[in-house]
Write a protein that holds these residues in place. Sequence first.
Motif, PDB file in Angstrom:
ATOM      1  N   PHE A  76      20.827  80.955  11.541  1.00 24.92           N
ATOM      2  CA  PHE A  76      21.031  80.061  10.706  1.00 24.92           C
ATOM      3  C   PHE A  76      21.660  78.676  11.537  1.00 24.92           C
ATOM      4  CE2 PHE A  76      25.414  77.756   9.047  1.00 24.92           C
ATOM      5  CZ  PHE A  76      24.353  77.530   8.004  1.00 24.92           C
ATOM      6  N   GLY A  77      21.876  79.033  12.617  1.00 29.48           N
ATOM      7  CA  GLY A  77      22.109  77.657  12.816  1.00 29.48           C
ATOM      8  C   GLY A  77      20.831  76.747  13.583  1.00 29.48           C
ATOM      9  N   VAL A  78      20.028  77.198  13.861  1.00 31.16           N
ATOM     10  CA  VAL A  78      18.413  76.541  13.725  1.00 31.16           C
ATOM     11  C   VAL A  78      17.972  76.227  12.265  1.00 31.16           C
ATOM     12  CG1 VAL A  78      16.047  77.177  13.830  1.00 31.16           C
ATOM     13  CG2 VAL A  78      17.915  78.127  15.962  1.00 31.16           C
ATOM     14  N   TRP A  79      18.324  76.648  10.830  1.00 36.54           N
ATOM     15  CA  TRP A  79      17.530  76.823   9.590  1.00 36.54           C
ATOM     16  C   TRP A  79      18.940  75.992   9.002  1.00 36.54           C
ATOM     17  CZ3 TRP A  79      13.754  80.137   7.497  1.00 36.54           C
ATOM     18  CH2 TRP A  79      12.779  80.902   7.685  1.00 36.54           C
ATOM     19  N   GLN A  80      19.699  75.506   9.626  1.00 32.99           N
ATOM     20  CA  GLN A  80      21.018  75.253   8.819  1.00 32.99           C
ATOM     21  C   GLN A  80      21.326  73.479   8.278  1.00 32.99           C
ATOM     22  OE1 GLN A  80      24.281  73.855  11.082  1.00 32.99           O
ATOM     23  NE2 GLN A  80      22.720  73.715  12.639  1.00 32.99           N
ATOM     24  N   HIS A  81      19.603  72.333   8.194  1.00 31.39           N
ATOM     25  CA  HIS A  81      19.252  71.896   7.764  1.00 31.39           C
ATOM     26  C   HIS A  81      17.958  71.674   6.694  1.00 31.39           C
ATOM     27  CE1 HIS A  81      21.914  69.687  10.363  1.00 31.39           C
ATOM     28  NE2 HIS A  81      21.508  70.403  11.400  1.00 31.39           N
ATOM     29  N   THR A  82      17.837  72.586   6.440  1.00 36.26           N
ATOM     30  CA  THR A  82      17.041  73.605   5.289  1.00 36.26           C
ATOM     31  C   THR A  82      17.569  74.182   4.381  1.00 36.26           C
ATOM     32  OG1 THR A  82      15.639  75.351   6.434  1.00 36.26           O
ATOM     33  CG2 THR A  82      14.744  72.985   7.362  1.00 36.26           C
ATOM     34  N   GLN A  83      16.517  74.019   3.556  1.00 34.21           N
ATOM     35  CA  GLN A  83      17.038  74.401   2.060  1.00 34.21           C
ATOM     36  C   GLN A  83      16.114  75.678   2.159  1.00 34.21           C
ATOM     37  OE1 GLN A  83      16.047  72.840  -1.570  1.00 34.21           O
ATOM     38  NE2 GLN A  83      18.103  73.719  -2.351  1.00 34.21           N
ATOM     39  N   LEU A  84      15.955  76.883   1.795  1.00 34.68           N
ATOM     40  CA  LEU A  84      15.393  78.018   1.812  1.00 34.68           C
ATOM     41  C   LEU A  84      14.666  77.827   0.887  1.00 34.68           C
ATOM     42  CD1 LEU A  84      16.101  80.925   4.440  1.00 34.68           C
ATOM     43  CD2 LEU A  84      15.299  78.694   4.108  1.00 34.68           C
ATOM     44  N   ILE A  85      13.460  78.515   0.500  1.00 38.18           N
ATOM     45  CA  ILE A  85      12.773  78.147  -1.085  1.00 38.18           C
ATOM     46  C   ILE A  85      11.965  79.659  -1.224  1.00 38.18           C
ATOM     47  CG2 ILE A  85      11.209  77.633  -3.182  1.00 38.18           C
ATOM     48  CD1 ILE A  85      11.668  74.925  -0.873  1.00 38.18           C
ATOM     49  N   ILE A  86      12.766  80.628  -1.511  1.00 35.69           N
ATOM     50  CA  ILE A  86      11.909  81.806  -1.945  1.00 35.69           C
ATOM     51  C   ILE A  86      10.835  82.702  -3.038  1.00 35.69           C
ATOM     52  CG2 ILE A  86      12.250  84.882  -2.011  1.00 35.69           C
ATOM     53  CD1 ILE A  86      13.731  83.399   0.792  1.00 35.69           C
ATOM     54  N   ASP A  87       9.324  82.337  -2.390  1.00 36.95           N
ATOM     55  CA  ASP A  87       8.889  82.398  -3.165  1.00 36.95           C
ATOM     56  C   ASP A  87       7.533  83.147  -3.220  1.00 36.95           C
ATOM     57  OD1 ASP A  87       6.469  81.236  -4.923  1.00 36.95           O
ATOM     58  OD2 ASP A  87       5.692  79.711  -3.899  1.00 36.95           O
ATOM     59  N   VAL A  88       6.856  83.936  -3.479  1.00 42.45           N
ATOM     60  CA  VAL A  88       5.977  85.022  -3.928  1.00 42.45           C
ATOM     61  C   VAL A  88       4.778  85.383  -3.659  1.00 42.45           C
ATOM     62  CG1 VAL A  88       4.988  86.859  -4.818  1.00 42.45           C
ATOM     63  CG2 VAL A  88       7.106  86.576  -5.794  1.00 42.45           C
ATOM     64  N   VAL A  89       3.579  85.883  -3.133  1.00 43.99           N
ATOM     65  CA  VAL A  89       1.928  85.057  -2.725  1.00 43.99           C
ATOM     66  C   VAL A  89       1.167  86.119  -2.760  1.00 43.99           C
ATOM     67  CG1 VAL A  89       2.315  82.938  -1.275  1.00 43.99           C
ATOM     68  CG2 VAL A  89       2.356  85.412  -0.631  1.00 43.99           C
ATOM     69  N   PRO A  90       0.120  86.770  -2.988  1.00 48.25           N
ATOM     70  CA  PRO A  90      -0.614  87.961  -1.897  1.00 48.25           C
ATOM     71  C   PRO A  90      -0.537  88.596  -0.946  1.00 48.25           C
ATOM     72  CG  PRO A  90      -1.660  86.181  -3.902  1.00 48.25           C
ATOM     73  CD  PRO A  90      -0.735  85.557  -3.539  1.00 48.25           C
ATOM     74  N   GLY A  91      -0.634  89.642  -1.544  1.00 46.39           N
ATOM     75  CA  GLY A  91      -0.999  90.149   0.252  1.00 46.39           C
ATOM     76  C   GLY A  91       0.641  91.102   0.121  1.00 46.39           C
ATOM     77  N   ARG A  92       0.701  91.965   1.101  1.00 51.80           N
ATOM     78  CA  ARG A  92       1.635  93.305   1.650  1.00 51.80           C
ATOM     79  C   ARG A  92       2.437  93.004   2.215  1.00 51.80           C
ATOM     80  NH1 ARG A  92      -1.027  98.539   1.689  1.00 51.80           N
ATOM     81  NH2 ARG A  92      -3.607  97.625   0.890  1.00 51.80           N
ATOM     82  N   GLY A  93       3.328  93.409   1.503  1.00 48.73           N
ATOM     83  CA  GLY A  93       5.205  93.031   2.130  1.00 48.73           C
ATOM     84  C   GLY A  93       5.492  93.159   3.902  1.00 48.73           C
ATOM     85  N   GLY A  94       6.812  93.109   4.037  1.00 50.32           N
ATOM     86  CA  GLY A  94       7.149  93.811   5.481  1.00 50.32           C
ATOM     87  C   GLY A  94       7.181  95.332   4.958  1.00 50.32           C
ATOM     88  N   MET A  95       7.147  96.018   6.646  1.00 52.28           N
ATOM     89  CA  MET A  95       7.037  97.015   6.513  1.00 52.28           C
ATOM     90  C   MET A  95       8.020  97.676   5.983  1.00 52.28           C
ATOM     91  SD  MET A  95       6.856  99.822  10.075  1.00 52.28           S
ATOM     92  CE  MET A  95       5.365  98.622  10.828  1.00 52.28           C
ATOM     93  N   PHE A  96       9.536  97.748   6.436  1.00 51.33           N
ATOM     94  CA  PHE A  96      10.666  97.814   5.342  1.00 51.33           C
ATOM     95  C   PHE A  96      10.687  97.701   4.357  1.00 51.33           C
ATOM     96  CE2 PHE A  96      10.763  98.898   9.834  1.00 51.33           C
ATOM     97  CZ  PHE A  96       9.996 100.886  10.358  1.00 51.33           C
ATOM     98  N   SER A  97      10.480  96.669   3.884  1.00 53.79           N
ATOM     99  CA  SER A  97      10.635  95.448   2.821  1.00 53.79           C
ATOM    100  C   SER A  97      10.347  96.097   1.234  1.00 53.79           C
ATOM    101  CB  SER A  97      10.244  94.480   2.761  1.00 53.79           C
ATOM    102  OG  SER A  97      11.167  93.577   1.510  1.00 53.79           O
ATOM    103  N   LEU A  98      10.937  95.923   0.346  1.00 56.77           N
ATOM    104  CA  LEU A  98      10.900  96.218  -1.252  1.00 56.77           C
ATOM    105  C   LEU A  98       8.712  96.446  -1.425  1.00 56.77           C
ATOM    106  CD1 LEU A  98      14.403  97.253  -2.336  1.00 56.77           C
ATOM    107  CD2 LEU A  98      12.413  99.234  -1.717  1.00 56.77           C
ATOM    108  N   ASP A  99       8.836  94.896  -1.379  1.00 54.41           N
ATOM    109  CA  ASP A  99       8.164  94.349  -1.863  1.00 54.41           C
ATOM    110  C   ASP A  99       6.340  94.823  -0.966  1.00 54.41           C
ATOM    111  OD1 ASP A  99       8.713  93.285   0.980  1.00 54.41           O
ATOM    112  OD2 ASP A  99       7.654  91.168  -0.535  1.00 54.41           O
TER     113      ASP A  99
END
Length: 124
Positions: A76-99
């Motif tokens: 958060f200290g690094v990204w505190q000046h940004t707005q995060l925009i969660i989107d979806v793209v084709p591909g495989r999700g992270g190993m432990f992520s529900l996507d």
Amino acid sequence: MSEIATEPRVVATDAALAFIREIQADHPEILFHQSGGCCDGSSPMCYPADDYIVGDRDVKLGEIGGVPVYISESQFGVWQHTQLIIDVVPGRGGMFSLDNGREKRFLTRSRLFGGGEACPLPAR
């Protein structure tokens, strides 16, 4: 006297909100943690809410589609000046992520907050 605009720290595209609802059909209670780890890059990781322990130093950025989104305090200290925009793209999700295994995955995009935008954090 000028007003200061407040912008949410995290938002989601319509595609991401639809994908969240798809995942919630199998896992009704979920949460996101913005990864900064080595294994899954900087993907937003989606977990069953009862399988992930939110740390004392994690920062709640807000909610998307009623789902809480967290980030580590150091990241958060690094990204505190940004707005995060969660989107979806084709591909495989992270190993432990529900996507994972759904042939599409969540992706974080970002934009810098501009002058005059205040971005308070929501209550934990």
